[in-house]
Structures are given as structure tokens and as C-alpha cells.
Design a protein around this motif. Structure first.
Motif, short mmCIF file in Angstrom:
data_model
loop_
_atom_site.label_atom_id
_atom_site.label_comp_id
_atom_site.label_asym_id
_atom_site.label_seq_id
_atom_site.Cartn_x
_atom_site.Cartn_y
_atom_site.Cartn_z
N GLU A 10 30.79 16.37 36.32
CA GLU A 10 31.72 16.98 37.20
C GLU A 10 31.82 16.20 38.55
N LYS A 13 34.42 13.43 38.16
CA LYS A 13 35.77 13.80 37.83
C LYS A 13 36.39 13.97 39.46
N ALA A 17 39.53 12.83 41.36
CA ALA A 17 40.43 13.82 42.08
C ALA A 17 40.87 13.43 43.21
N VAL A 26 41.82 21.37 42.92
CA VAL A 26 40.78 21.84 41.83
C VAL A 26 39.44 22.48 42.86
N TRP A 31 39.86 23.61 37.62
CA TRP A 31 40.19 22.47 36.95
C TRP A 31 41.74 22.86 36.13
N ALA A 39 45.74 15.69 34.74
CA ALA A 39 44.51 15.36 33.77
C ALA A 39 44.38 14.10 32.98
#
Length: 60
Positions: A10, A13, A17, A26, A31, A39
Motif C-alpha cells: 500500500e 502504491k 500516486a 486516493v 483506490w 491505475a
């Protein structure tokens, strides 16, 4: 059966982001609020980071 864990953490990601400019979306909406293109861009960037890390391993 256990819950399937994602390959990317997480945190990883979230870092991508932030880098790609949609972290606020987000954070606010989850998400599910990002576009399919965003994505896909996360995946592309993760692959790029992995390739760079592999290249560094081979040069040291």
C-alpha cells in the motif's frame, strides 16, 4: 482460503500516486476513484522502478 495479498505494498502504491499527482484523490475517495489510465500508470511506474533497481544490482 486467505485473502490474496497484492504484490505492491500500500505504501509503495501511495508513493507512486504522489509522484503521478493523484494521491489526494486516493486519500479522499480510495483506490476506486482513480481512472483506469491512472491505475495502468501505477503499474508502468512500478515496472520502471523494478527495472532500475535490477539495473543497479547488475552494475555494482
Amino acid at each position: 482460503m486467505g485473502r490474496r495479498r497484492g504484490i505492491m505494498s500500500e505504501q509503495f502504491k501511495m508513493e507512486i500516486a504522489k509522484e503521478l499527482g493523484f494521491y489526494d484523490t486516493v486519500k479522499a475517495e480510495g483506490w476506486g476513484a482513480i481512472t483506469t489510465r491512472d491505475a495502468g500508470n501505477i503499474v508502468k511506474r512500478a515496472i520502471q522502478i523494478a527495472e532500475e533497481a535490477l539495473a543497479k544490482q547488475h552494475t555494482t
